[in-house]
Design an enzyme around this catalytic site. Structure first.
Site, PDB file in Angstrom:
ATOM      1  N   PHE A 150       0.938  -1.210   0.008  1.00 20.92           N
ATOM      2  CA  PHE A 150      -0.122  -0.071   0.085  1.00 20.92           C
ATOM      3  C   PHE A 150       0.664   1.294   0.007  1.00 20.92           C
ATOM      4  O   PHE A 150       0.290   2.098  -0.268  1.00 20.92           O
ATOM      5  CB  PHE A 150      -0.962   0.044   1.238  1.00 20.92           C
ATOM      6  N   LYS A 174      -1.201  -7.208  -9.325  1.00 25.18           N
ATOM      7  CA  LYS A 174      -2.170  -7.206  -8.198  1.00 25.18           C
ATOM      8  C   LYS A 174      -1.781  -6.226  -7.145  1.00 25.18           C
ATOM      9  O   LYS A 174      -0.957  -6.277  -6.167  1.00 25.18           O
ATOM     10  CB  LYS A 174      -2.261  -8.501  -7.698  1.00 25.18           C
ATOM     11  N   GLU A 177      -4.862  -3.490  -1.900  1.00 28.79           N
ATOM     12  CA  GLU A 177      -6.525  -3.413  -1.959  1.00 28.79           C
ATOM     13  C   GLU A 177      -6.773  -2.196  -1.260  1.00 28.79           C
ATOM     14  O   GLU A 177      -8.088  -1.658  -1.594  1.00 28.79           O
ATOM     15  CB  GLU A 177      -7.264  -4.442  -1.461  1.00 28.79           C
ATOM     16  N   SER A 227       5.088  -7.144   3.253  1.00 29.26           N
ATOM     17  CA  SER A 227       5.622  -7.613   4.702  1.00 29.26           C
ATOM     18  C   SER A 227       6.442  -8.690   4.519  1.00 29.26           C
ATOM     19  O   SER A 227       6.035  -9.663   3.680  1.00 29.26           O
ATOM     20  CB  SER A 227       4.497  -7.351   5.611  1.00 29.26           C
ATOM     21  N   CYS A 282       9.473   1.761   3.661  1.00 27.93           N
ATOM     22  CA  CYS A 282      10.568   0.524   3.883  1.00 27.93           C
ATOM     23  C   CYS A 282      11.676   1.035   4.047  1.00 27.93           C
ATOM     24  O   CYS A 282      12.654   0.602   4.555  1.00 27.93           O
ATOM     25  CB  CYS A 282      10.168  -0.523   2.859  1.00 27.93           C
ATOM     26  N   GLU A 384       9.020  -4.370  13.112  1.00 29.78           N
ATOM     27  CA  GLU A 384       9.020  -3.302  12.197  1.00 29.78           C
ATOM     28  C   GLU A 384       7.693  -2.500  12.809  1.00 29.78           C
ATOM     29  O   GLU A 384       6.768  -3.114  12.843  1.00 29.78           O
ATOM     30  CB  GLU A 384       8.682  -3.756  10.876  1.00 29.78           C
TER      31      GLU A 384
HETATM   32  P1  NAD Z   1       1.358  -6.691   3.085  1.00 24.38           P
HETATM   33  O1  NAD Z   1       2.369  -7.837   3.039  1.00 24.38           O
HETATM   34  O2  NAD Z   1       0.117  -6.618   4.007  1.00 24.38           O
HETATM   35  O3  NAD Z   1       0.613  -6.722   1.442  1.00 24.38           O
HETATM   36  C1  NAD Z   1       1.439  -6.444   0.399  1.00 24.38           C
HETATM   37  C2  NAD Z   1       0.692  -7.473  -0.758  1.00 24.38           C
HETATM   38  O4  NAD Z   1       0.544  -8.872  -0.324  1.00 24.38           O
HETATM   39  C3  NAD Z   1      -0.659  -6.626  -1.112  1.00 24.38           C
HETATM   40  O5  NAD Z   1      -0.888  -6.608  -2.458  1.00 24.38           O
HETATM   41  C4  NAD Z   1      -1.735  -7.636  -0.321  1.00 24.38           C
HETATM   42  O6  NAD Z   1      -2.884  -7.744  -0.903  1.00 24.38           O
HETATM   43  C5  NAD Z   1      -0.906  -8.956  -0.487  1.00 24.38           C
HETATM   44  N1  NAD Z   1      -1.388  -9.956   0.683  1.00 24.38           N
HETATM   45  C6  NAD Z   1      -1.591  -9.463   1.842  1.00 24.38           C
HETATM   46  N2  NAD Z   1      -1.589 -10.652   2.824  1.00 24.38           N
HETATM   47  C7  NAD Z   1      -1.730 -11.537   1.998  1.00 24.38           C
HETATM   48  C8  NAD Z   1      -1.716 -13.101   2.180  1.00 24.38           C
HETATM   49  N3  NAD Z   1      -2.243 -13.574   3.343  1.00 24.38           N
HETATM   50  N4  NAD Z   1      -1.686 -14.002   1.124  1.00 24.38           N
HETATM   51  C9  NAD Z   1      -1.016 -13.601  -0.014  1.00 24.38           C
HETATM   52  N5  NAD Z   1      -1.234 -11.877  -0.361  1.00 24.38           N
HETATM   53  C10 NAD Z   1      -1.302 -11.161   0.592  1.00 24.38           C
HETATM   54  O7  NAD Z   1       2.185  -5.295   3.022  1.00 24.38           O
HETATM   55  P2  NAD Z   1       1.472  -3.932   3.094  1.00 24.38           P
HETATM   56  O8  NAD Z   1       1.215  -3.610   4.578  1.00 24.38           O
HETATM   57  O9  NAD Z   1       0.814  -3.504   2.048  1.00 24.38           O
HETATM   58  O10 NAD Z   1       2.807  -2.924   2.981  1.00 24.38           O
HETATM   59  C11 NAD Z   1       3.615  -2.698   4.027  1.00 24.38           C
HETATM   60  C12 NAD Z   1       4.913  -3.675   4.161  1.00 24.38           C
HETATM   61  O11 NAD Z   1       5.565  -3.588   2.724  1.00 24.38           O
HETATM   62  C13 NAD Z   1       5.864  -3.011   5.150  1.00 24.38           C
HETATM   63  O12 NAD Z   1       6.300  -4.388   5.767  1.00 24.38           O
HETATM   64  C14 NAD Z   1       7.082  -2.614   4.520  1.00 24.38           C
HETATM   65  O13 NAD Z   1       8.198  -2.427   5.033  1.00 24.38           O
HETATM   66  C15 NAD Z   1       7.129  -3.287   3.108  1.00 24.38           C
HETATM   67  N6  NAD Z   1       7.715  -2.796   1.920  1.00 24.38           N
HETATM   68  C16 NAD Z   1       8.963  -3.238   1.683  1.00 24.38           C
HETATM   69  C17 NAD Z   1       9.515  -2.705   0.669  1.00 24.38           C
HETATM   70  C18 NAD Z   1      10.920  -3.150   0.098  1.00 24.38           C
HETATM   71  O14 NAD Z   1      11.505  -2.931  -1.052  1.00 24.38           O
HETATM   72  N7  NAD Z   1      11.464  -3.945   0.943  1.00 24.38           N
HETATM   73  C19 NAD Z   1       9.051  -1.517   0.222  1.00 24.38           C
HETATM   74  C20 NAD Z   1       7.750  -1.263   0.480  1.00 24.38           C
HETATM   75  C21 NAD Z   1       7.225  -1.635   1.371  1.00 24.38           C
END
Ligand code: NAD
Length: 498
Positions: A150, A174, A177, A227, A282, A384
């Site tokens: 997000f 994808k 959401e 994450s 991040c 985090e």
């Molecule tokens: P998230 O892991 O909740 O979601 C990321 C994606 O995974 C979304 O598209 C979501 O729909 C999908 N997703 C969520 N739960 C799922 C499941 N159980 N099974 C399959 N897919 C699922 O992450 P977020 O809250 O959207 O983003 C924040 C996180 O992203 C933080 O931890 C941040 O550090 C990390 N981040 C990392 C980087 C990097 O390059 N290392 C960059 C940006 C953000």
């Protein structure tokens, strides 16, 4: 009326059929602004089929033509940068100037992608053996998937889609959401720029949609950012299904502050790096490691009034420093970590809880928080937090400070502030972290380098964008070629070079 998002398949908006939706909020007001349809497996399969159908023609399109389309896309992205930034700011909550910057960091990857005729060249060895030439080429993989978080709804979809498409692949994206407005608009702009339909498709959804992308045999590679728990799951599942996968995860980025550092510069850098985008980056600096009590005492004195005075308000207003958090649920999670820090015995110098913006009482606002005397064995240090919370840790030496960053399970980014070149060089050389800043707080590399952390911050072995992305999105074919000028003799032993 609350807007209902669609999917974007083969250049058309397609209404969601599942009957399942996720609310999208305006975090500045707390109101629901839209609903995201959550795709069924069948709907994702429709998008994969569209991408599969577009692949033969797109991959056969000349590399110069692909570059020209990418150039027109880049121009359109520049034109639409304010509109895209407004979409980001409205749904994510980052302040508008920051949203403009985040869109630009995505456009920079589109710009880099325009150079693909040079970047995707193969190798050639003339007369490698007598009258034999060997050459290699980089072929696209087919249909690839991008799954994005997000917190950067323009930049990260652009990192993935631009490099995947320009190398000749077709894409199913994808997005998160929570804020799909901007990624949907990017796919429309691709077609407006002359990009063929079906090359960039967007399906909205949750785990069901992701699971389909991870297991469908037509998907050849998966790029994920989110994450760590989900990154691990995505990496394990995609690779178990024979796919290439790069999965970037969470972070806990340390800034090592040496006794000789210019503390005014440090305070200026820390304010932006810890509280910009409400800490939902991040690459945010969430831990300041002070070498010596004197550094820590002075820094607390400098930071406290500035954290208390952070200019926080509705994200589309100008000249603010911080907007709201993305959802009420995420704000609660951050507040729980603040409480945990207090209970674990850290000193809460500034408490951002209970903050509200007059006239926006239902917005998901949180003030900045500052902790001092945080200890490495605290859970609030290990996890985090992903919010506007800066934790200061006191150490007595450079080595002790470097060990903290190296031993932490995350290894995305880190920085050192110092006037000592030898300390800076040693830190850059030895610290167990993927991206390092020297007197630079957020060392996100530009598009012609690449982005990726180490340890629990990234799984897989190619970084995002740069030449790393050209490698990730292509497979090498090597041709050994002979046009004989005389008779070829039978040889029963393995061919060796002559
Ligand atoms: P998230 O892991 O909740 O979601 C990321 C994606 O995974 C979304 O598209 C979501 O729909 C999908 N997703 C969520 N739960 C799922 C499941 N159980 N099974 C399959 N897919 C699922 O992450 P977020 O809250 O959207 O983003 C924040 C996180 O992203 C933080 O931890 C941040 O550090 C990390 N981040 C990392 C980087 C990097 O390059 N290392 C960059 C940006 C953000």
């Amino acid at each position: 009326m609350v807007k209902e998002y669609t999917h974007y398949i083969n250049g058309e908006h397609v209404a969601g059929k599942s009957g399942r939706f996720q609310d999208v909020f305006n975090p500045s007001t707390g109101e629901v602004s839209a609903k995201t349809p959550l795709a069924t497996t069948a709907e994702v399969e429709e998008a994969i089929a569209a991408a599969q159908a577009a692949f033969p023609e797109w991959s056969a399109t000349s590399i110069v033509q692909r570059s020209r389309i990418m150039t027109r896309f880049t121009q359109l992205l520049y034109e639409k940068q304010p509109e895209l930034a407004e979409l980001v700011s409205r749904e994510h909550g980052k302040v508008i100037e920051d949203a403009m910057g985040s869109v630009l960091r995505g456009i920079e990857v589109a710009e880099f992608a325009c150079g693909i005729p040079h970047l995707q060249k193969g190798e050639f060895s003339d007369n490698a053996s007598r009258e034999i030439d060997i050459f290699s080429m980089r072929k696209p993989l087919g249909v690839v998937a991008g799954i994005t978080p997000f917190n950067f709804p323009a930049m990260i979809p652009l990192w993935m889609a631009c490099m995947a498409m320009v190398t000749g692949n077709t894409v199913v994206l994808k997005p998160s959401e929570k804020d799909p407005g901007c990624p949907m608009r990017l796919a429309e702009l691709w077609v407006e720029a002359g990009g063929p339909k079906g090359v960039l498709n967007v399906v909205n959804g949750d785990k069901e949609a992701v699971d389909c992308l991870l297991t469908d045999e037509r998907i050849k590679a998966v790029s994920f950012v989110g994450s760590t728990a989900i990154a691990k799951y995505v990496y394990a599942t995609a690779t178990a299904h024979g796919k290439r996968c790069q999965a970037m995860g969470g972070a806990k980025n340390h800034m090592l502050i040496m006794p000789d550092a210019d503390l005014e510069n440090v305070a200026n850098a820390l304010m932006g790096a810890a509280y910009g985008s409400a800490g939902e980056r991040c690459m945010a600096i969430s831990v300041g490691v002070c070498v010596g009590d004197e550094v820590a005492d002075r820094l607390v004195e400098m930071l406290k009034p500035r954290v208390e005075a952070l200019k926080i308000g509705p994200s589309l207003e100008r000249d603010l420093e911080m907007g709201p958090l993305v959802t009420a649920e995420h704000r609660q999670k951050v507040m729980n970590y603040i409480q945990m820090g207090v209970e674990e015995g850290a000193e809460l110098v500034v408490d951002g809880r209970g903050f509200s913006v007059p006239g926006h009482d239902n917005g998901f606002f949180l003030g900045g928080s500052l902790f001092d005397r945080v200890k490495p064995d605290m859970k609030s240090y290990k996890d985090e937090i992903f919010g506007p919370v800066l934790q200061l840790v006191r150490v007595q030496s450079f080595e002790e400070g470097m060990a903290l960053a190296s031993d932490h399970e995350y290894g995305n980014g880190t920085s050192i502030f110092t006037h000592n070149g030898a300390a800076a060089r040693t830190y850059a050389d030895k610290v167990e972290v993927g991206m390092v800043g020297i007197n630079v707080p957020i060392p996100v590399p530009l598009a012609f380098h690449s982005f990726g952390g180490w340890k629990q911050s990234a799984f897989g072995d190619h970084n995002q964008f740069g030449m790393e992305a050209v490698r990730f999105y292509t497979k090498v074919k090597t041709i050994t070629s002979r046009w004989p000028s005389s008779i070829i003799e039978t040889d029963f032993s393995i061919p060796t070079l002559k």
